[in-house]
Write an enzyme that holds these catalytic residues in place. Structure first.
Site, PDB file in Angstrom:
ATOM      1  N   ASN A   6       0.879  -1.166   0.000  1.00 47.02           N
ATOM      2  CA  ASN A   6       0.000   0.000   0.000  1.00 47.02           C
ATOM      3  C   ASN A   6       0.920   1.220   0.000  1.00 47.02           C
ATOM      4  O   ASN A   6       1.478   1.588   1.036  1.00 47.02           O
ATOM      5  CB  ASN A   6      -0.893  -0.045   1.249  1.00 47.02           C
ATOM      6  CG  ASN A   6      -1.844   1.125   1.312  1.00 47.02           C
ATOM      7  OD1 ASN A   6      -1.734   2.069   0.524  1.00 47.02           O
ATOM      8  ND2 ASN A   6      -2.763   1.091   2.250  1.00 47.02           N
ATOM      9  N   ARG A  89      -2.302  -2.070  -3.610  1.00 45.32           N
ATOM     10  CA  ARG A  89      -3.518  -1.266  -3.459  1.00 45.32           C
ATOM     11  C   ARG A  89      -3.471  -0.165  -4.514  1.00 45.32           C
ATOM     12  O   ARG A  89      -2.467   0.555  -4.632  1.00 45.32           O
ATOM     13  CB  ARG A  89      -3.559  -0.640  -2.070  1.00 45.32           C
ATOM     14  CG  ARG A  89      -4.759   0.241  -1.922  1.00 45.32           C
ATOM     15  CD  ARG A  89      -4.837   0.858  -0.553  1.00 45.32           C
ATOM     16  NE  ARG A  89      -6.048   1.643  -0.468  1.00 45.32           N
ATOM     17  CZ  ARG A  89      -6.115   2.848   0.089  1.00 45.32           C
ATOM     18  NH1 ARG A  89      -5.050   3.400   0.614  1.00 45.32           N
ATOM     19  NH2 ARG A  89      -7.248   3.486   0.119  1.00 45.32           N
ATOM     20  N   HIS A 178     -13.305   2.998  -0.530  1.00 46.44           N
ATOM     21  CA  HIS A 178     -13.346   1.930   0.489  1.00 46.44           C
ATOM     22  C   HIS A 178     -13.965   0.638  -0.044  1.00 46.44           C
ATOM     23  O   HIS A 178     -14.467  -0.184   0.719  1.00 46.44           O
ATOM     24  CB  HIS A 178     -14.125   2.384   1.740  1.00 46.44           C
ATOM     25  CG  HIS A 178     -13.463   3.507   2.477  1.00 46.44           C
ATOM     26  ND1 HIS A 178     -14.066   4.730   2.684  1.00 46.44           N
ATOM     27  CD2 HIS A 178     -12.244   3.596   3.051  1.00 46.44           C
ATOM     28  CE1 HIS A 178     -13.248   5.527   3.346  1.00 46.44           C
ATOM     29  NE2 HIS A 178     -12.134   4.869   3.579  1.00 46.44           N
ATOM     30  N   ARG A 239     -13.670  15.795   7.797  1.00 44.71           N
ATOM     31  CA  ARG A 239     -14.366  16.176   6.551  1.00 44.71           C
ATOM     32  C   ARG A 239     -15.855  16.363   6.827  1.00 44.71           C
ATOM     33  O   ARG A 239     -16.438  15.628   7.635  1.00 44.71           O
ATOM     34  CB  ARG A 239     -14.155  15.103   5.477  1.00 44.71           C
ATOM     35  CG  ARG A 239     -12.756  15.105   4.910  1.00 44.71           C
ATOM     36  CD  ARG A 239     -12.510  13.927   3.988  1.00 44.71           C
ATOM     37  NE  ARG A 239     -11.747  12.882   4.647  1.00 44.71           N
ATOM     38  CZ  ARG A 239     -11.505  11.673   4.126  1.00 44.71           C
ATOM     39  NH1 ARG A 239     -11.955  11.373   2.931  1.00 44.71           N
ATOM     40  NH2 ARG A 239     -10.801  10.780   4.788  1.00 44.71           N
ATOM     41  N   GLU A 385      -8.348  -4.954   4.624  1.00 48.77           N
ATOM     42  CA  GLU A 385      -8.148  -4.684   3.195  1.00 48.77           C
ATOM     43  C   GLU A 385      -6.949  -5.456   2.645  1.00 48.77           C
ATOM     44  O   GLU A 385      -6.982  -5.946   1.516  1.00 48.77           O
ATOM     45  CB  GLU A 385      -7.968  -3.177   2.976  1.00 48.77           C
ATOM     46  CG  GLU A 385      -9.295  -2.433   3.088  1.00 48.77           C
ATOM     47  CD  GLU A 385      -9.166  -0.983   3.517  1.00 48.77           C
ATOM     48  OE1 GLU A 385      -8.594  -0.744   4.622  1.00 48.77           O
ATOM     49  OE2 GLU A 385      -9.601  -0.100   2.780  1.00 48.77           O
TER      50      GLU A 385
END
Ligand code: ADP
Length: 399
Positions: A6, A89, A178, A239, A385
Site C-alpha cells: 500500500n 492497493r 473503500h 471532513r 483490506e
C-alpha cells in the site's frame, strides 16, 4: 508467499502472507519518505524492529522493506524468490477497472489516465507498482482498486444531475471509495450468516477516519455515500460530509475565502473536529460529551443522525434491509455510536442486544449484535483490506 503493498505519498505499508493467505508472516511500514525523521518498523514472529533511517525516495523505501523481510535476525524469509506474487492497493480505477487485475503495460497506462481523478493517490500507487515490479520482475503483480466494487452501481445512482456532457467528457460521476473493505466485510457477513451474498440486502458502514456507507444488494454495490471527491456522505473525522454545495459559493463570494481555503476547511477542519471544536477522535469526543460538553454531544448526535438517514435511504433504494454491518475504527470499537445509529430503527427490523453490543470491541472477531430473533442481522466485522488484496492476488496469480 504473497506480498501486499500500500504505497502512499510518504509511506509504504506492506504485509507478507503465507501462500494460502491464512497467516500474516510479516507486517511493516516505511514512513516519512523524503521527509525529516523517516523510519521503518516491522513485526514478524521473530521480533519487532523500529529504527530511524534515511529514506530519500520510494526506491530506498522498497529496498529497506525487502532488506527487512530478508533480515537474518528479525526477517521472515531467506530468499526474495519466496515471494510468489505481489498485490498492490490502487486507489482510483475510474470506470476502466471493474475488478482487480494482473498488471501489465496497458494497466499502467490506464492508471496514468486515472491520475487527474485522484491526483494525490494514484501517483504514489504508480510509483509503488513500478518500484515493486523492478525489484520483483519475475512474479505476477496484481492491482486491487478501491473504486472497483462500486462500479456495479446503476447509472441512476452514479450520475450527477449536471449537464450530461460533464460525465461524457470529464468522467464526472460518483465513484465511491473503500470498496476493498466493503467487499471484504460483505463476503464475511454472508459467510457468518451462512447465506449466499446475493440473497442479502445489506448496508455496510465503514466508519473510520474516512466514512463510507454502501448499499449491497444482489451481491454487489448499488449505491454509496462518497461521490467524486472524498468528502460527501456522512461527516468524517475532519471532513464535512454532505453540505449544501451552494455554501461553497457563499464562502467564496460573501466570506472572501479562496478555493484553497474552502477546500482546507471542508477536508481538514470540519466533521467531528469542526462541530466538537475538540477532536476528530470519537474516543475523546465521547469522553468529553459524557463530561457535559454540549458541542461534543452535538458532534456525536450529528454523526449518528447522518449515518441513520443513509440506512433509511439505502433500505428504500434496495427495497428492503436484512443486514447491517459495522466496520473500521469507529464501527468496530464504539458501542455508543452503533447504539445511537441503530436507535429507533425497529421499523427496519434493526434491534440491538445491548450486552452483545457492549462486548463487541477491539476489532478481533466477527460479532452478531442484533437481538435474538431480530429481523435484520446487525454485525460487527473487523475489516482487512490487505487480506482482500492478498486473496485477489492469490486468485489472479493462480497460486
Ligand atoms: P482510517 O480511516 O485512518 O483507517 P480507522 O479505521 O483506524 O481509520 O479509524 C480511526 C478512528 O476510529 C479514530 O479516529 C477514532 O475516532 C475511532 N476509534 C478507534 N478506536 C476507538 C474506540 N475504542 N472507541 C471509539 N472510537 C474509536
Amino acid at each position: 508467499m504473497i506480498l501486499t503493498i500500500n504505497c502512499g505519498s510518504s509511506t509504504i505499508k506492506y504485509q507478507l502472507f503465507s501462500t494460502d493467505v491464512e497467516t500474516v508472516v510479516a507486517k511493516g511500514i516505511v514512513s516519512r519518505i523524503g521527509e525529516e525523521g523517516s523510519y521503518y518498523e516491522q513485526e514478524t514472529a521473530r521480533g519487532k524492529v523500529k529504527e530511524l533511517a534515511a529514506v530519500p525516495s520510494h526506491h530506498e523505501a522498497f529496498e529497506i522493506a525487502i532488506h527487512n523481510l530478508l533480515h537474518p535476525a528479525y526477517g521472515a524469509m531467506a530468499d526474495i524468490h519466496e515471494i510468489e506474487a505481489v498485490g498492490h492497493r490502487a486507489v482510483h480505477g475510474a470506470d476502466l477497472f471493474i475488478a482487480s487485475t494482473l498488471i501489465d503495460d496497458d494497466v499502467i497506462a490506464k492508471l496514468e489516465e486515472c491520475v487527474p481523478l485522484a491526483p494525490l493517490h494514484n501517483p504514489p500507487n504508480l510509483v509503488g507498482i513500478r518500484e515493486g515490479m523492478a525489484l520483483l520482475p519475475d512474479v505476477p503483480h496484481v492491482a486491487v482498486f478501491d473504486t472497483a466494487f462500486n462500479q456495479t452501481m446503476p447509472p441512476k445512482a452514479y450520475i450527477y444531475a449536471l449537464p450530461y456532457s460533464f460525465y461524457e467528457e470529464h468522467k464526472i460521476r460518483k465513484y465511491g471509495f473503500h470498496g476493498t473493505s466493503v467487499r471484504f466485510v460483505s463476503q464475511q457477513a454472508a459467510a457468518v450468516l451462512q447465506r449466499p451474498l446475493p440473497t442479502l440486502k445489506m448496508v455496510v458502514l465503514h466508519l473510520g477516519n474516512g466514512v463510507t456507507m454502501t448499499a449491497v444488494a444482489d451481491g454487489h454495490a448499488v449505491d454509496t455515500t462518497i461521490g467524486f471527491a472524498t468528502f460527501s456522505g456522512v461527516m468524517m473525522g475532519t471532513r464535512s460530509g454532505d453540505i449544501d454545495p451552494g455554501l461553497i459559493f457563499h464562502m467564496h463570494r460573501q466570506l472572501g475565502l479562496s478555493p484553497d481555503e474552502i477546500e482546507r476547511i471542508i477536508y481538514k477542519e470540519s466533521g467531528l473536529l469542526g462541530v466538537s471544536g475538540v477532536s476528530n477522535d470519537v474516543r475523546v469526543i465521547t469522553e468529553q460529551a459524557q463530561a457535559g460538553n454540549a458541542r461534543c454531544q452535538l458532534a456525536l448526535d450529528k454523526f449518528a443522525y447522518m449515518a441513520k438517514k443513509y440506512i433509511g435511504a439505502f433500505a428504500a433504494a434496495m427495497g428492503g434491509l436484512n443486514c447491517v454491518v459495522f466496520t473500521a475504527g469507529i464501527g468496530e470499537n464504539s458501542p455508543l455510536m452503533r447504539q445511537m445509529i441503530c436507535a429507533d430503527l425497529e421499523f427496519l427490523g434493526v434491534t440491538l442486544d445491548e450486552a452483545q453490543n457492549e462486548r463487541a470491541v477491539g476489532g478481533k472477531q466477527v460479532e452478531i449484535i442484533n437481538k435474538v430473533g431480530g429481523k435484520t442481522a446487525v454485525l460487527v466485522i473487523p475489516t482487512n483490506e490487505e487480506k482482500m488484496i492478498a486473496l485477489d492476488t492469490m486468485r489472479l496469480a493462480i497460486l
